[in-house]
Enzyme design. Sequence first.
Site, PDB file in Angstrom:
ATOM      1  N   ASN A 180      35.783  44.685  43.500  1.00 56.61           N
ATOM      2  CA  ASN A 180      35.621  46.132  43.703  1.00 56.61           C
ATOM      3  C   ASN A 180      34.285  46.648  43.182  1.00 56.61           C
ATOM      4  O   ASN A 180      34.211  47.537  42.351  1.00 56.61           O
ATOM      5  CB  ASN A 180      36.788  46.916  43.072  1.00 56.61           C
TER       6      ASN A 180
ATOM      7  N   ASP B  29      41.270  41.863  31.939  1.00 58.68           N
ATOM      8  CA  ASP B  29      41.041  42.976  32.862  1.00 58.68           C
ATOM      9  C   ASP B  29      39.889  43.825  32.298  1.00 58.68           C
ATOM     10  O   ASP B  29      39.970  45.054  32.255  1.00 58.68           O
ATOM     11  CB  ASP B  29      42.297  43.810  33.097  1.00 58.68           C
TER      12      ASP B  29
END
Length: 429
Positions: free
Chosen positions: A94, A305
Amino acid sequence: MRIVIKNGQIVIPGEKETVRGDLAVENGLVISAGGTADTENSEVIDAEGKWVLPGLIDMHVHLREPGQEAKEDIRTGTMAAAAGGITRVATMANTSPVIDCAAVLRDVLQRAESEGAVKVSVIGAVSKNLEGKRLSEMGDLAEAGAVAYSDDGHYIENADFMRRAMEYADMLGKMIIDHAEDRTMCAAGHMNEGTVSYELGVTGRPAAGEDIAVARDLILSELTGCHIHIAHVSSGKSVALIRQAKKKGIHVTAEVTAQHLFFNDSYLKNYDTRFKMAPPIRTEEDRQALIQGLLDGTLDAVVTDHAPHANEEKDAPFCCAPNGMAGLETSLPAVMTALYHTGKISAGQIAQVMSSAPAALLGVRGGCLKPGYPADITVIDPERTWTVRGSGLYTKSLFTPFEGITLKGRAVMTIVDGRIVMREGKVLA
Ligand SMILES: [Zn+2]
């Protein structure tokens, strides 16, 4: 260049006992592990009282390059990884532009080759521009070196589209990494839906939104045979669903973040944006279920993450701040503090969930210190304490939920392909 790490406890993934002895490295490869190694013409490193692990691998990282370099770039992100004892990261698609075609993927790999302090694997997008409407160039991405596919940050809402993506991914022999949060239930929320969110009057993201998404994709995995990897599991019920699916033989694996293992939602009581992430930090009951899931093998890997944001973005009213936190420098210390020093997990299990399992999932050579393997090594001082200060981190994102918290257990050396890239917290590469 020859390095001998002397007198350390060599940690073998999944094994209870460590092996005391020397680890010798030459020309970028491990040449012996255990026993006494010849130290002639070698840089000798004394690892008395330290653990010697196969280099940690973090399979869920957002390096933000290209396009979002105000948040992080390949240089600063991989320096943060090296500082945290991590020798390889897998970076998510992304970015801007999205990594949805071979040209962008190759560009990221090239930049990582020249600027990266550690190794970088690249995850390609499932859909063009992460819109969930047209497939990315999945075949070309695989050929260019994509290790997996993910629209992370977005759940793929259209079940039929997801089914087709899974059929292609399966044909190409790659897994899909699933950000499982149903948008219709979760998009408007800012934290876990529960007692704390009711008290604060903040709209919640219910665990049910995650559980529904996980359940659907387990069904689609059963239908297509595709390997689905559930990213950042945060709900206890999702752990149970995955456990049941594994028993049934469905091709599912899963990961949990260090912060979800460490914190519960009581930390959000002051509207503190440093704890704001998606999926959210949930209840203590969920946290205990995640720990149980990690211990019984339902959850395969621990990840960060690592999702840094510019400081002015995080320094905002709670409901305006973006989701995500930097985690590369704190994940190992957090796991050591929450799970090792409480007697829940062994050194061998840490090596498994933070090195060998992610290596296997990404299909990269690593996670092992047998002769012939790349000399990717993390030396850990299990007793080292460290009070975290965001201002001292290598990441560009200085807001950390661990601010002021004292953690115990930290990497003191990171070696990549036989090169020392971090020593005593200082990144050298
Ligand atoms: Zn995600």
